[in-house]
Design an enzyme around this catalytic site. Structure first.
Site, short mmCIF file in Angstrom:
data_model
loop_
_atom_site.label_atom_id
_atom_site.label_comp_id
_atom_site.label_asym_id
_atom_site.label_seq_id
_atom_site.Cartn_x
_atom_site.Cartn_y
_atom_site.Cartn_z
CG HIS A 114 -0.38 0.27 2.51
ND1 HIS A 114 -0.10 -0.71 3.44
CD2 HIS A 114 0.00 1.43 3.11
CE1 HIS A 114 0.41 -0.17 4.53
NE2 HIS A 114 0.47 1.12 4.35
CG ASP A 144 -0.07 -4.07 2.73
OD1 ASP A 144 0.14 -3.50 1.64
OD2 ASP A 144 -0.18 -3.46 3.81
CB SER A 218 3.17 1.74 6.20
OG SER A 218 2.00 1.89 6.96
#
Length: 473
Positions: A114, A144, A218
């Site tokens: 993402h 992911d 992230s």
């Protein structure tokens, strides 16, 4: 969160109190210079050079109203007013940021999918402030994760640790670039393992930590005190958008499957296939199956020729462990199988009619049988514009759907097509057309080309619902 000195003092006090009688409530200062100087700095110096900042740019088209030149004329403005305002597409650049981890010294980097999704440009900034343009080597939205490559040599790296070796309570460091403030290190413990109800990816199996993780973290590293990568930080549980001490990381064992192909862009991620469907064991099921407690996966069925069937599993069996690692639900089972190499043998522990048993399963890649036969429906009929495929274990894995592994599914609907106008959607599973059962793309095409006198009566499944729609010729 406790500051570092407070944490060390608390730790030292608890050790000292363990030698005192239960009634002793004394507190003790550090007894040596070494205890005063306890610090995470050595681990930080070892690991942070291998964590990078990732900046992405994406050009999007933004609609906005612009005034027509006719608005300058009072006559036209009086009669048409705002109707003379025109819709215009204007390009706009979206910037986002995240983090990544160098796993090979020649510039191979792993991050979250993402972070780089649909990016037109990806820039990687190293800890020494050098910047490189990155290309995407491979991605897997289901977990992911993404692998990037930059043209550089001799870079610092983080080695992967077996994520099954950590325990709840182990100290960890989270390294990333939260809110774009620059590389930041936070500390915490492993709060939970095998979290399968986070609802973040298709392979739900996460390490939970209370180390502060915020937007921008992230793709960053979760490392242990020996300086090895234990997970990739991917999400937080938050109502405000900030960290409240519930963060999730993708285990290193899943990361290992992503980087196995190195920098080869043609090396697709193919995970081992088990070929069985099942459900969690509830307390009621555990009692009826004579299990001491509710755990494991109750097998509902096996795919013909699958590793599960060849291993001798049958409906009603309860799989409780893979290679000695306990599984509590279907997500845990799926994760365990997906992190094992294709061609390897897995030891399955299971119960059959209350008796503990073991067997071996040789894992294979999901087969594409039958071939997908991807077809866009055409002609004067209600499915025109729908793209359909034969489902197979390989297609099910590629689409990231829970199943079934057989039948004919709509994967796409052309904009403005008859199929879209009458309400069909991607994911619809065709069951029957008039009196014809649909099991292949060929059977659906034939049935749609030969409607009854009244037209078409189409039965299909949408999720757990079975729907029927009638269409006149």
């Amino acid at each position: 969160m406790r500051s570092l000195p407070l944490f060390i003092a608390t730790l030292t006090t608890s050790i000292a109190l363990s030698t005192l009688p239960a009634s002793g409530q004394q507190r003790q200062l550090p007894s040596s210079q070494a205890e005063v100087q306890l610090s995470f700095a050595p681990v930080v110096k070892q690991t942070t050079p291998a964590v990078v900042n990732i900046y992405t740019r994406k050009v999007v088209q933004q609609r906005q109203q612009v005034a027509s030149p006719l608005l300058n004329d009072p006559f036209f403005r009086q009669f048409f007013g705002d109707q003379l305002r025109l819709q215009q597409q204007k390009p706009r650049v979206q910037n986002s940021l995240g983090s990544g981890v160098i796993v090979e010294s020649d510039g191979l980097i792993v991050t979250n999918y993402h972070v780089i999704r649909e990016a037109d440009q990806i820039t990687v900034a190293l800890s020494d402030r050098r910047e490189f343009e990155a290309k995407v080597v491979r991605t897997d939205e289901r977990v992911d994760l993404a692998v990037l490559k930059i043209e550089a040599k001799g870079l610092p790296t983080l080695s992967l640790r077996d994520s099954d070796t950590i325990e709840v309570g182990d100290l960890v460091l989270a390294i990333g670039n939260p809110f774009g403030v620059g590389q930041t290190v936070t500390t915490g413990i492993v709060s939970g393992l095998a979290r399968t109800n986070a609802g973040i990816t298709d392979y739900n199996f996460f390490i939970q930590t209370d180390a502060a993780i915020n937007p921008g973290n992230s793709g960053g590293a979760l490392v242990t005190m020996d300086g090895r990568l234990i997970g990739i930080n991917t999400a937080i549980y938050s109502r405000s958008g900030g960290s409240i001490g519930i963060g999730f990381a993708i285990p290193a064992n899943m990361v290992r499957t992503m980087i196995a192909g190195g920098a080869d862009a043609n090396a697709k991620v193919v995970r081992a296939w088990f070929g069985a469907s099942g459900q969690p064991v509830t307390q009621d099921l555990a009692s009826s199956l004579n299990l001491a407690r509710p755990y494991g996966v109750l097998i509902n069925g096996t795919f013909p020729g699958s590793p599960a069937e060849r291993a001798g599993l049958m409906p009603g069996d309860v799989v409780t462990a893979i290679d000695g690692r306990e599984v509590d639900d279907p997500e845990s089972l799926r994760f365990r199988i997906a992190t094992l190499p294709i061609g390897s043998s897995a030891e399955l522990s299971y119960f059959r009619k209350g008796q503990a048993m073991k067997t071996q399963a040789t894992l294979i890649a999901p087969p594409e049988n039958p071939p997908r036969d991807e077809t866009q429906m055409k002609g004067n009929q209600p499915l025109a514009g729908a793209t359909i495929v034969n489902l197979s274990p390989a297609m099910v894995e590629e689409l990231g759907i829970p199943g079934p592994s057989q039948g004919v599914m709509i994967t796409d609907i052309a904009q403005g097509s008859p199929a879209g106008r009458v309400g069909f959607r991607p994911g619809d599973l065709m069951v029957q057309v008039n009196a014809t059962q649909i099991d292949t793309v060929t059977s659906l095409r034939t049935a749609m080309e030969k409607p009854s006198q009244s037209g078409w009566k189409i039965t299909f499944k949408r999720g757990e619902e079975t729907l029927t729609a009638s269409f006149k010729r």
